[in-house]
Design an enzyme around this catalytic site. Structure first.
Site, short mmCIF file in Angstrom:
data_model
loop_
_atom_site.label_atom_id
_atom_site.label_comp_id
_atom_site.label_asym_id
_atom_site.label_seq_id
_atom_site.Cartn_x
_atom_site.Cartn_y
_atom_site.Cartn_z
N GLY A 14 3.42 -9.49 4.72
CA GLY A 14 3.24 -10.88 5.06
C GLY A 14 3.37 -11.17 6.54
O GLY A 14 2.54 -11.87 7.14
N SER A 36 10.96 -7.50 14.40
CA SER A 36 10.97 -6.65 13.22
C SER A 36 12.05 -5.59 13.34
O SER A 36 12.49 -5.27 14.45
CB SER A 36 9.60 -6.00 13.02
OG SER A 36 9.60 -5.14 11.90
N CYS A 162 10.11 -7.91 -9.48
CA CYS A 162 8.92 -7.11 -9.17
C CYS A 162 8.81 -6.01 -10.23
O CYS A 162 9.48 -4.99 -10.13
CB CYS A 162 9.06 -6.51 -7.77
SG CYS A 162 7.58 -5.69 -7.18
N CYS A 356 -2.93 -8.20 -9.38
CA CYS A 356 -2.19 -6.94 -9.37
C CYS A 356 -3.11 -5.81 -9.81
O CYS A 356 -3.85 -5.96 -10.79
CB CYS A 356 -0.97 -7.02 -10.28
SG CYS A 356 0.00 -5.48 -10.32
N LYS A 391 -7.75 0.43 -6.44
CA LYS A 391 -6.55 0.46 -5.61
C LYS A 391 -6.72 1.40 -4.42
O LYS A 391 -6.22 1.11 -3.32
CB LYS A 391 -5.32 0.86 -6.43
CG LYS A 391 -4.06 0.82 -5.57
CD LYS A 391 -2.78 0.78 -6.34
CE LYS A 391 -1.60 0.70 -5.37
NZ LYS A 391 -0.30 0.68 -6.07
#
Length: 427
Positions: A14, A36, A162, A356, A391
């Site tokens: 993100g 970061s 998750c 997903c 994917k």
């Protein structure tokens, strides 16, 4: 005239994309500065592949400073120790302070392994695929396990939000064990806090219950739902199966030679306990425009934001913040900054949708939920070998996007491709 400074805290899936898109939106009207922990982006959805050596770490990582520099974005890689919204200051881990006019929190979560005795790769007895370093450790443990195979336990503990990667990794392990021709020596159990297989923290999407139950049955993987992991000893997991009334319906002592359990999440130390900014778990409180109600010059996106669960369950189950949702939050924030800097009130809202791709190596399950929380306009799921190809293509595309510093949204196109032709072009 001094330009306002927008600080983005976090450079994961993100935060990195947010920095690119915010800079594109505000142009020369504001400075963008990313803080970061470390200077490397890694593609988290590929971690399960790293844990069975289908990918190497350097194949899913991108070094960020040169990319940010080309885009005119400042970067600090020492991490942050505390957000001080009262003084509009970010305390850095090296003791310095960074002032901001606006702050975007995109830290992701802290992994709460310590909430269950014996859980986790650091001093515990289970592995993780939440971080690429954890996945590398898991790969070493799995190689050692394969020399003397035995039972495997995979899943997600109470409070986890998750679940997709847990299913994905269980079925990737099944595929890899068959490739190594030792699957017949490995009893497998899937342990989850979900009230049923395929709940995913979303009360299911399409027929994820039927699809995932079928996959587990076909691959001879037993499961325990409504599971609360009490503790983990070396080679033995103590699990309580909780009834609808909250009582213990059954107790399971599950032996294992290898285990990967996803933990619950909480807010990172830099924001936990800041009154008005976070909820009791340390997740950032936001309004419909991604702003914190108490400190409107702070916005947040991704896994670090507070979202209420879909409903009451016997064991606590969180709501996932998927890539589609995160990308939508990024776009809303970028457009809102443009309005704010033009002297207008922010008007843009994220569309919280979910997509997903759960790869099993020789197949997979995909789902699209629009919106993420029921009731939905789109409630779709499907399975097939095309998911694996999708994917692989998604990983290639997204890593390329980060390397080029691109900000164009992608997940909506991905959803349309999946719903329309069951593939990503070029995969």
């Amino acid at each position: 005239m001094v330009k306002p400074r927008i600080v983005v805290l976090g450079a994961g899936l993100g935060g990195a994309i947010a920095a690119f898109e915010i800079k594109q939106a505000v142009g020369k009207n504001a400075d963008v500065h990313v803080v970061s922990q470390g200077d490397t982006f890694h593609f988290v959805p590929s971690n399960p592949w790293v844990a069975v050596r289908w990918r190497k770490r350097d194949a899913i990582e991108v070094r960020l400073p040169p990319i940010f520099q080309k885009k005119g974005i400042a970067f600090t890689g020492v991490g942050a120790s505390k957000v001080d919204p009262a003084t509009n200051t970010l305390r850095l881990a090296d003791g310095q302070a960074l002032a901001y006019d606006y702050l975007v929190i995109a830290t992701g979560p802290e992994l709460a392994f310590d909430e269950i005795p014996g859980l986790g790769p650091h001093g515990g007895h289970t592995q993780s695929v939440c971080h690429v370093a954890h996945a590398e450790t898991a790969a070493d443990a799995f190689d050692k396990f394969c020399q003397n195979p035995g039972p495997i336990v995979v899943g997600a503990v109470q409070g986890a939000s998750c679940f997709g990667p847990a299913y994905e990794f269980a079925l990737i392990l099944d595929t890899e064990l068959r490739r190594r021709k030792i699957r017949d020596k490995v009893p497998m159990t899937f342990v989850t806090s979900e009230p049923y297989v395929g709940h995913l923290g979303l009360d299911g999407v399409g027929d994820t219950k039927g699809l995932l139950e079928s996959e587990l049955r076909q691959r001879h993987i037993k499961w325990v739902t409504n599971a609360k992991v009490a503790s983990v000893d070396e080679g033995l997991m103590h699990v309580e199966e909780i009834a609808e009334d909250g009582s213990v319906h059954a107790r399971h002592d599950l032996p294992f030679g290898f285990s990967m359990m996803l933990p619950a999440f909480r807010g990172v130390e830099a924001v936990r306990g800041v009154e008005g900014l976070v909820n009791p778990r340390g997740f950032i409180l936001i309004d419909k425009h991604q702003r914190n109600p108490t400190y409107p010059n702070i916005m947040a996106l991704g896994v670090c934001v507070a979202i209420a669960p879909t409903g009451k369950t016997p064991v606590p189950v969180g709501v996932p913040k998927t890539g589609f949702m995160i990308e939508s939050m990024v776009t809303a924030i970028a457009h809102n900054f443009k309005e704010i800097l033009d002297g207008q009130a922010p008007t843009h809202e994220a569309s919280w949708n979910a997509i997903c791709l759960a790869d099993f190596g020789d197949g997979g399950v995909a789902f699209v939920a629009q919106p993420q929380i029921p009731p939905r306009n789109v409630n779709w799921s499907a399975s097939g070998k095309w998911v694996h190809l999708a994917k692989v293509g998604f990983e290639k595309y997204f890593l390329g996007k980060v390397k080029r510093g691109e900000s164009e949204p992608f997940y909506e196109k991905l959803a349309l491709d999946i719903l329309g032709v069951n593939k990503i072009k070029g995969a």
